[in-house]
Enzyme design. Sequence first.
Site, PDB file in Angstrom:
ATOM      1  N   ASP A  84       0.855  -1.194   0.000  1.00 14.54           N
ATOM      2  CA  ASP A  84       0.000   0.000   0.000  1.00 14.54           C
ATOM      3  C   ASP A  84       0.888   1.240   0.000  1.00 14.54           C
ATOM      4  OD1 ASP A  84      -3.212   0.530   0.957  1.00 14.54           O
ATOM      5  OD2 ASP A  84      -1.809   2.209   1.070  1.00 14.54           O
ATOM      6  N   ILE A  85       0.501   2.235  -0.770  1.00 11.16           N
ATOM      7  CA  ILE A  85       1.306   3.449  -0.918  1.00 11.16           C
ATOM      8  C   ILE A  85       1.264   4.301   0.361  1.00 11.16           C
ATOM      9  CG2 ILE A  85      -0.418   5.051  -1.893  1.00 11.16           C
ATOM     10  CD1 ILE A  85       1.669   5.573  -4.162  1.00 11.16           C
TER      11      ILE A  85
ATOM     12  N   GLU B 235     -12.126   3.543  -1.294  1.00 12.37           N
ATOM     13  CA  GLU B 235     -11.600   4.649  -2.106  1.00 12.37           C
ATOM     14  C   GLU B 235     -11.298   4.195  -3.529  1.00 12.37           C
ATOM     15  OE1 GLU B 235      -8.154   6.310  -0.219  1.00 12.37           O
ATOM     16  OE2 GLU B 235      -9.242   6.713   1.640  1.00 12.37           O
ATOM     17  N   VAL B 236     -10.805   2.990  -3.658  1.00  9.14           N
ATOM     18  CA  VAL B 236     -10.454   2.466  -4.987  1.00  9.14           C
ATOM     19  C   VAL B 236     -11.433   1.349  -5.330  1.00  9.14           C
ATOM     20  CG1 VAL B 236      -8.682   1.326  -6.376  1.00  9.14           C
ATOM     21  CG2 VAL B 236      -8.009   3.051  -4.691  1.00  9.14           C
TER      22      VAL B 236
ATOM     23  N   HIS C 147      -6.967  -5.698   2.219  1.00  5.75           N
ATOM     24  CA  HIS C 147      -5.830  -5.130   2.946  1.00  5.75           C
ATOM     25  C   HIS C 147      -5.285  -6.202   3.890  1.00  5.75           C
ATOM     26  CE1 HIS C 147      -6.678  -0.712   2.286  1.00  5.75           C
ATOM     27  NE2 HIS C 147      -7.874  -1.206   2.008  1.00  5.75           N
TER      28      HIS C 147
ATOM     29  N   HIS D 140     -10.106  -5.313  -3.304  1.00  2.00           N
ATOM     30  CA  HIS D 140      -8.799  -5.551  -2.691  1.00  2.00           C
ATOM     31  C   HIS D 140      -8.961  -5.934  -1.236  1.00  2.00           C
ATOM     32  CE1 HIS D 140      -9.715  -1.237  -2.485  1.00  2.00           C
ATOM     33  NE2 HIS D 140      -9.126  -1.230  -1.299  1.00  2.00           N
TER      34      HIS D 140
ATOM     35  N   ASN E  18     -12.874  -3.001   2.416  1.00  2.00           N
ATOM     36  CA  ASN E  18     -13.819  -1.888   2.464  1.00  2.00           C
ATOM     37  C   ASN E  18     -14.744  -1.979   1.260  1.00  2.00           C
ATOM     38  OD1 ASN E  18     -12.593  -0.762   4.773  1.00  2.00           O
ATOM     39  ND2 ASN E  18     -11.058   0.257   3.514  1.00  2.00           N
TER      40      ASN E  18
END
Length: 115
Positions: free
Chosen positions: A33-34, A97-98, A104, A102, A89
Amino acid sequence: MSHDPNCIFCKIVAGQIPSKKVYEDEEVLAFHDIRPHAPVHFLIIPKLHVPSLWEVGPEHQALLGRMLTLAPRLALEQGAGNGFKTLINTGADGGQEVYHLHVHVIGGPRPWRVG
Ligand code: 5GP
Ligand code: ZN
C-alpha cells in the site's frame, strides 16, 4: 468488464503504474500500500476488474478463496508473524476509495498509524 482503463489498480496490473510487488500469479497480484497504516501493509487484488464485494458472484468463489488463502502466507513472508488484520472496504459507507476489489493485509510490530 475484465479490465477498466480508468481504474488505478488495473493500471498497476498492466504495469502502467509502478508498484512494489509482494506476489503475483496468473489470477492475483499483491503489492505494498502506498500509504501504509502499519509496518506491513499490502493489498491482494484479483487481476480481473471486479469493482467491489457488491459485484462478486458464484463465479468468483475460487478467486476469493485464493486471495484469502494467500493472506497468511504473504503476511508471514512480509514480517507479520505476530498477527495481522485483513480488511475489505465496500462502498461509500464502507470507506472504499479504490473501486477494484482488494483485501488489505495489515500487521507487523505495533504501534500502527491506524487500527
Ligand atoms: P480502500 O480505502 O479503497 O479500501 O483502500 C485503497 C488503498 O489503496 C489505500 O490504502 C491507498 O493508500 C491505496 N492506494 C491508492 N492508490 C494507490 C497506488 O497508486 N498505489 C498503491 N500501492 N496503493 C494505492
Ligand atoms: Zn480495476
